[in-house]
Design a protein around this motif. Structure first.
Motif, PDB file in Angstrom:
ATOM      1  N   GLY A 113     -13.508   2.702   3.029  1.00 41.37           N
ATOM      2  CA  GLY A 113     -14.170   2.264   4.175  1.00 41.37           C
ATOM      3  C   GLY A 113     -13.709   1.393   5.351  1.00 41.37           C
ATOM      4  N   THR A 114     -12.501   1.221   5.085  1.00 38.40           N
ATOM      5  CA  THR A 114     -11.670   0.180   5.855  1.00 38.40           C
ATOM      6  C   THR A 114     -10.262   0.436   5.673  1.00 38.40           C
ATOM      7  OG1 THR A 114     -11.469  -2.182   6.440  1.00 38.40           O
ATOM      8  CG2 THR A 114     -12.062  -1.672   4.072  1.00 38.40           C
ATOM      9  N   ALA A 115      -9.608   0.297   6.921  1.00 39.02           N
ATOM     10  CA  ALA A 115      -8.020   0.097   7.107  1.00 39.02           C
ATOM     11  C   ALA A 115      -7.479  -1.285   6.924  1.00 39.02           C
ATOM     12  CB  ALA A 115      -7.694   0.591   8.480  1.00 39.02           C
ATOM     13  N   PHE A 116      -8.389  -2.037   6.659  1.00 40.20           N
ATOM     14  CA  PHE A 116      -8.218  -3.538   6.429  1.00 40.20           C
ATOM     15  C   PHE A 116      -8.350  -3.744   4.961  1.00 40.20           C
ATOM     16  CE2 PHE A 116     -10.802  -3.579  10.597  1.00 40.20           C
ATOM     17  CZ  PHE A 116      -9.455  -3.398  11.472  1.00 40.20           C
ATOM     18  N   TYR A 117      -8.310  -2.869   3.988  1.00 41.10           N
ATOM     19  CA  TYR A 117      -8.167  -3.007   2.571  1.00 41.10           C
ATOM     20  C   TYR A 117      -7.163  -3.942   2.273  1.00 41.10           C
ATOM     21  CZ  TYR A 117      -7.669  -1.528  -1.917  1.00 41.10           C
ATOM     22  OH  TYR A 117      -7.290  -1.262  -3.701  1.00 41.10           O
ATOM     23  N   GLY A 118      -5.838  -3.955   2.787  1.00 37.95           N
ATOM     24  CA  GLY A 118      -5.057  -4.530   2.331  1.00 37.95           C
ATOM     25  C   GLY A 118      -5.153  -6.137   2.680  1.00 37.95           C
ATOM     26  N   VAL A 119      -5.678  -6.406   3.844  1.00 37.57           N
ATOM     27  CA  VAL A 119      -6.102  -7.787   4.358  1.00 37.57           C
ATOM     28  C   VAL A 119      -7.264  -8.390   3.663  1.00 37.57           C
ATOM     29  CG1 VAL A 119      -6.879  -9.367   6.154  1.00 37.57           C
ATOM     30  CG2 VAL A 119      -5.366  -7.313   6.601  1.00 37.57           C
ATOM     31  N   GLU A 120      -8.076  -7.494   2.888  1.00 35.92           N
ATOM     32  CA  GLU A 120      -9.266  -8.122   2.282  1.00 35.92           C
ATOM     33  C   GLU A 120      -8.770  -8.405   0.735  1.00 35.92           C
ATOM     34  OE1 GLU A 120     -12.374  -5.111   2.502  1.00 35.92           O
ATOM     35  OE2 GLU A 120     -12.790  -5.450   4.402  1.00 35.92           O
ATOM     36  N   LYS A 121      -7.755  -7.482   0.385  1.00 32.69           N
ATOM     37  CA  LYS A 121      -7.369  -7.906  -1.077  1.00 32.69           C
ATOM     38  C   LYS A 121      -6.447  -9.022  -1.041  1.00 32.69           C
ATOM     39  CE  LYS A 121      -9.283  -4.474  -3.198  1.00 32.69           C
ATOM     40  NZ  LYS A 121     -10.406  -4.791  -4.371  1.00 32.69           N
ATOM     41  N   MET A 122      -5.543  -9.318   0.157  1.00 33.54           N
ATOM     42  CA  MET A 122      -4.638 -10.309  -0.207  1.00 33.54           C
ATOM     43  C   MET A 122      -5.676 -11.629   0.019  1.00 33.54           C
ATOM     44  SD  MET A 122      -1.527  -9.609  -0.365  1.00 33.54           S
ATOM     45  CE  MET A 122      -1.210 -11.371   0.371  1.00 33.54           C
ATOM     46  N   LEU A 168       0.918  -1.226  -0.061  1.00 33.03           N
ATOM     47  CA  LEU A 168       0.018  -0.147  -0.028  1.00 33.03           C
ATOM     48  C   LEU A 168       0.688   1.246  -0.033  1.00 33.03           C
ATOM     49  CD1 LEU A 168      -2.755  -1.273   2.671  1.00 33.03           C
ATOM     50  CD2 LEU A 168      -2.450  -1.548   0.211  1.00 33.03           C
ATOM     51  N   LEU A 169       0.769   2.271  -0.960  1.00 30.61           N
ATOM     52  CA  LEU A 169       1.453   3.311  -1.000  1.00 30.61           C
ATOM     53  C   LEU A 169       0.998   4.439  -0.442  1.00 30.61           C
ATOM     54  CD1 LEU A 169       2.508   2.977  -4.939  1.00 30.61           C
ATOM     55  CD2 LEU A 169       3.922   2.333  -3.219  1.00 30.61           C
ATOM     56  N   LYS A 170      -0.311   4.444   0.181  1.00 33.14           N
ATOM     57  CA  LYS A 170      -0.895   5.580   0.896  1.00 33.14           C
ATOM     58  C   LYS A 170      -1.077   5.351   2.350  1.00 33.14           C
ATOM     59  CE  LYS A 170      -2.244   7.877  -3.014  1.00 33.14           C
ATOM     60  NZ  LYS A 170      -1.664   9.310  -3.327  1.00 33.14           N
ATOM     61  N   PRO A 171      -1.089   6.277   3.199  1.00 28.11           N
ATOM     62  CA  PRO A 171      -1.246   5.994   4.510  1.00 28.11           C
ATOM     63  C   PRO A 171      -2.718   5.135   4.663  1.00 28.11           C
ATOM     64  CG  PRO A 171      -1.059   8.404   4.277  1.00 28.11           C
ATOM     65  CD  PRO A 171      -1.025   7.830   2.781  1.00 28.11           C
ATOM     66  N   LEU A 172      -2.767   4.446   5.955  1.00 22.05           N
ATOM     67  CA  LEU A 172      -3.973   3.760   6.036  1.00 22.05           C
ATOM     68  C   LEU A 172      -5.076   4.452   6.221  1.00 22.05           C
ATOM     69  CD1 LEU A 172      -2.486   0.927   8.384  1.00 22.05           C
ATOM     70  CD2 LEU A 172      -3.008   0.622   6.022  1.00 22.05           C
ATOM     71  N   GLU A 173      -5.013   5.547   6.472  1.00 18.59           N
ATOM     72  CA  GLU A 173      -6.345   6.407   6.646  1.00 18.59           C
ATOM     73  C   GLU A 173      -6.734   6.709   5.298  1.00 18.59           C
ATOM     74  OE1 GLU A 173      -3.971   7.186  10.445  1.00 18.59           O
ATOM     75  OE2 GLU A 173      -3.451   6.976   8.108  1.00 18.59           O
ATOM     76  N   TYR A 174      -6.062   6.744   4.339  1.00 19.36           N
ATOM     77  CA  TYR A 174      -6.512   6.883   3.041  1.00 19.36           C
ATOM     78  C   TYR A 174      -7.440   5.798   2.384  1.00 19.36           C
ATOM     79  CZ  TYR A 174      -6.375   6.994  -2.238  1.00 19.36           C
ATOM     80  OH  TYR A 174      -6.561   7.293  -3.586  1.00 19.36           O
ATOM     81  N   TYR A 175      -7.274   4.633   2.875  1.00 17.38           N
ATOM     82  CA  TYR A 175      -8.083   3.568   2.363  1.00 17.38           C
ATOM     83  C   TYR A 175      -9.201   3.444   3.229  1.00 17.38           C
ATOM     84  CZ  TYR A 175      -3.489   2.476   0.115  1.00 17.38           C
ATOM     85  OH  TYR A 175      -2.763   2.581  -0.546  1.00 17.38           O
ATOM     86  N   GLN A 219     -12.860   1.202  16.528  1.00 19.99           N
ATOM     87  CA  GLN A 219     -13.571   1.268  15.514  1.00 19.99           C
ATOM     88  C   GLN A 219     -13.413   2.061  14.522  1.00 19.99           C
ATOM     89  OE1 GLN A 219     -16.120  -1.223  14.724  1.00 19.99           O
ATOM     90  NE2 GLN A 219     -16.177  -2.375  16.682  1.00 19.99           N
ATOM     91  N   ASN A 220     -13.261   3.379  14.753  1.00 18.09           N
ATOM     92  CA  ASN A 220     -12.909   4.285  13.599  1.00 18.09           C
ATOM     93  C   ASN A 220     -11.559   5.107  13.802  1.00 18.09           C
ATOM     94  OD1 ASN A 220     -15.467   3.974  12.036  1.00 18.09           O
ATOM     95  ND2 ASN A 220     -16.403   4.587  14.158  1.00 18.09           N
ATOM     96  N   ASN A 221     -10.777   4.533  14.784  1.00 23.71           N
ATOM     97  CA  ASN A 221      -9.543   4.977  14.772  1.00 23.71           C
ATOM     98  C   ASN A 221      -8.395   4.174  14.046  1.00 23.71           C
ATOM     99  OD1 ASN A 221      -6.975   5.839  15.930  1.00 23.71           O
ATOM    100  ND2 ASN A 221      -8.078   6.804  17.591  1.00 23.71           N
ATOM    101  N   VAL A 222      -8.085   4.498  12.927  1.00 15.21           N
ATOM    102  CA  VAL A 222      -6.977   4.068  12.203  1.00 15.21           C
ATOM    103  C   VAL A 222      -5.698   3.648  13.064  1.00 15.21           C
ATOM    104  CG1 VAL A 222      -5.721   3.933  10.041  1.00 15.21           C
ATOM    105  CG2 VAL A 222      -7.871   4.425   9.997  1.00 15.21           C
ATOM    106  N   ALA A 223      -5.346   4.913  13.633  1.00 14.46           N
ATOM    107  CA  ALA A 223      -3.833   4.774  14.420  1.00 14.46           C
ATOM    108  C   ALA A 223      -4.001   3.859  15.444  1.00 14.46           C
ATOM    109  CB  ALA A 223      -3.662   6.125  15.250  1.00 14.46           C
ATOM    110  N   LEU A 224      -5.085   3.672  16.221  1.00 18.62           N
ATOM    111  CA  LEU A 224      -5.490   2.854  17.221  1.00 18.62           C
ATOM    112  C   LEU A 224      -5.190   1.286  16.695  1.00 18.62           C
ATOM    113  CD1 LEU A 224      -7.695   4.347  19.855  1.00 18.62           C
ATOM    114  CD2 LEU A 224      -5.286   4.023  19.932  1.00 18.62           C
ATOM    115  N   GLN A 225      -6.014   1.232  15.510  1.00 23.42           N
ATOM    116  CA  GLN A 225      -5.945  -0.165  14.953  1.00 23.42           C
ATOM    117  C   GLN A 225      -4.623  -0.711  14.546  1.00 23.42           C
ATOM    118  OE1 GLN A 225      -8.819   0.430  11.498  1.00 23.42           O
ATOM    119  NE2 GLN A 225     -10.571   0.320  12.808  1.00 23.42           N
TER     120      GLN A 225
END
Length: 632
Positions: free
Chosen positions: A28-37, A16-23, A101-107
């Protein structure tokens, strides 16, 4: 394929080339990379179902915080098992901590597998037990972030003993003589060398040890590490690696034997073993997905820069033709057309065998991977019939009435789905005679569409051992009472073992080899077997570059047709009423159909690396001596 052969594995690397907040904001999710994998791995499950592994790396974490997560499975459905566990872990953390839930940094800080860099692998084990220790990715751990190394690959080395000895010579004590371990340790050794040199540079520049670490990570020359590590690699490989601080790479062998494709935009860089997987998962066009060139590496630095470096001088490209015939998903636009051409090009020999009698012939396929080549064969048959109709109409143009014209136009190629695999049937009886009876019922057949005056033409991807043909398919087709059964292989005769990742390692397993031996006996030429053995033994002390494939001499006295006819005879059991004929694709037509994948060593014995000739000779020696060991 009626005789299943299995492929070693598939890889997926995602950055992922952008910060997780971007995804989170866009998708709608910071787990974008996991889902795509998950999708990248699931859509490559055809490449290996013995095991699967997944790893992720978080960037820029504080000391004491876990930044590498890895999970592996060798369960019956390993991909589902892995992602069920990952999902469960993520769901539990979110349920226990509503603030996440909605805090990407904590996730990112508290939930595993949430990161910027991912590596996935699906595996078929070509030999050895399918233990969890054999499942990729492999992890070489270290307390320095940039010394951590994760490796996963689609590869097989012919010279594992030599690579193992290289490690011993530099003072290492490898825990296992296996190509996966030796390859990782080779890369790890030169990674350590590179880091040591860079540390001395930093020290001379007056940097403290703590200050040196990020500088070393930035300056790491991944291309140089790969060049040094792969110098003596002999095999086919598409090898992926992650470094703990965030660099990543995929390197491909100099002959392009094993496949690798990539796509990049401003959001991601992705590499996988198959093009349509990337197309589907990221909804991109065929032309947007590129093939990694033979001998090259794609290197993704932690800062997001993407480099393409030549690691080994490219040799003659010999990409595995079985990728096109059978292994890769047929949804690839090029592969789909190539498989149709395989059916088209083999049709003239079929036509000859049925005496041009389309009217009294039924065409079908053995489910289900041969279906595309069947379409090509059926289209060629239709073209022949259409040309015949034109000739008949012209010949009768002065006398032809409406009824006669309709009769000519009504002629069509008879295509039917004849054999249907009963996926629920299990051959649970182990006693040989009973088991053979059970195997003969693995396929159901469609009754009532074949007449006693018909030729029954069945196309298959390839014929390896012929076991299923003899024990099941020919028997059940004979129940339909055709006058002739023509089994068509869209691949040429498989005569030689593979040593680059396909589970075809012993000579005696090939029906073509056994047929050649029978012909040698029948023609009083079996002394050739002894002569080939002596020649192979005499080469055992030579360097790989000096070794010649003498096993070709076993086949040399006979034409392809003679070997095919002997195979048909050997695969026809007592009591079969129909005449049985086996037709194979010609090697030159395979190359016409699949011009980008010219690797044909299993058909021709022309191995693209020096180690191949040693492997085939060793396989023959093992056969002659009754030694069941693998040749590599």
């Amino acid at each position: 394929m009626s005789d299943a052969i299995k492929h070693e594995c598939g890889i997926a690397l995602l950055r992922l080339l952008k910060p997780l907040e971007y995804y989170k904001e866009k998708y709608g999710t910071a787990f974008y990379g996991v889902e795509k994998m998950y999708l990248l791995m699931e859509k490559q499950h055809n490449r290996g179902q013995d095991g699967a592994g997944f790893a992720s790396i978080k960037f820029d974490v504080k000391p004491g915080q876990r930044y590498i997560s890895r999970i592996r499975s060798n369960q019956a459905q390993p991909i589902q098992d892995i992602f069920t566990q990952i999902n469960s872990r993520i769901s539990d953390e979110l349920a226990k901590n509503p603030a996440y839930q909605n805090n990407v940094a904590l996730q990112k800080e508290h939930i595993p597998y949430v990161g910027e860099l991912f590596l996935g692998h699906v595996r078929y084990g070509t030999f050895g037990k399918n233990s969890i220790e054999s499942v990729h990715p492999f992890l070489r751990q270290n307390n320095w972030m940039h010394r951590n190394l994760l490796v996963a690959g689609n590869f097989n080395m012919t010279n594992v003993k030599e690579l193992f000895q290289d490690l011993v010579d530099v003072g290492q004590h490898p825990k296992l003589m296996a190509d996966t371990v030796t390859v990782m340790e080779k890369i790890g050794h030169f990674l350590d060398d590179e880091i040591t040199d860079l540390y001395l540079d930093c020290k001379n520049e007056g940097l403290s040890k703590q200050e040196a670490s990020p500088v070393i990570a930035e300056r790491l020359n991944i291309a140089r590490i790969l060049r040094r590590a792969s110098k003596n690699f002999d095999g086919g490989y598409a090898m992926a690696g992650l470094l703990g601080h965030g660099d990543a790479f995929v390197v491909r062998d100099p002959n392009g034997i094993r496949p690798a494709f990539y796509y990049q935009d401003d959001e991601i860089v992705v590499v996988a073993s198959e093009r349509p997987v990337i197309q589907t998962v990221f909804n991109v066009a065929f032309d947007d997905v590129k093939e990694l060139e033979a001998g090259d590496a794609i290197i993704i630095k932690k800062n997001g820069n993407v480099q393409f470096e030549n690691i080994r001088e490219a040799g003659e490209k010999k990409a595995c033709s079985f990728e096109r015939i059978y292994f890769s998903r047929g949804s690839d636009a090029e592969i789909y057309q190539e498989r149709k051409l395989l059916g088209k090009y083999v049709f003239p020999n079929v036509l000859k065998e049925i005496d041009n009698d389309i009217h009294n012939s039924v065409f079908s396929f053995i489910p289900n991977t041969a279906e595309t080549s069947f379409y090509g064969m059926a289209e060629a048959a239709q073209k022949f019939l259409d040309d015949q109709k034109v000739k008949d109409i012209i010949a009768q143009r002065n006398t032809l009435d409406e009824a006669g014209l309709n009769a000519i136009l009504a002629e069509k190629v008879r295509t039917e789905k004849i054999a249907i695999k009963d996926v629920k049937l299990r051959t649970f009886i182990t006693e040989d005679s009973s088991r053979d009876e059970m195997v003969s019922h693995v396929y159901d057949i469609t009754y009532g569409v074949v007449k006693p005056t018909d030729n029954l033409v069945i196309i298959d991807d390839s014929i390896v051992r012929g076991t299923t043909l003899k024990q099941s398919i020919i028997k059940i087709l004979d129940r339909l009472n055709p006058k002739k059964i023509v089994v068509v292989s869209s691949a040429p005769q498989i005569r030689y073992p593979d040593c680059y990742g396909i589970d075809m390692s012993t000579m005696e397993g090939f029906i073509a080899f056994r047929a050649a031996l029978e012909l040698l006996k029948e023609t009083n030429q079996y002394h050739i077997v002894d002569e080939v053995y002596k020649k192979c033994k005499a080469q055992q002390g030579l360097k790989d570059t000096e070794v010649v494939n003498h096993v070709k001499e076993i086949y040399a006295p006979f034409t392809d047709e003679q070997i095919s006819d002997k195979m048909a005879e050997m695969l026809t059991s007592k009591g079969i009423k129909a005449a049985v004929k086996i037709i194979f694709q010609k090697v030159e037509d395979l190359h016409k159909a699949c011009p980008k994948n010219l690797g044909d060593w299993y058909f021709t014995g022309n191995y693209p690396t020096p180690g191949g000739n040693r492997v085939v000779n060793t396989a023959f020696i093992n056969f002659y001596e009754g030694n069941g060991e693998r040749a590599y």
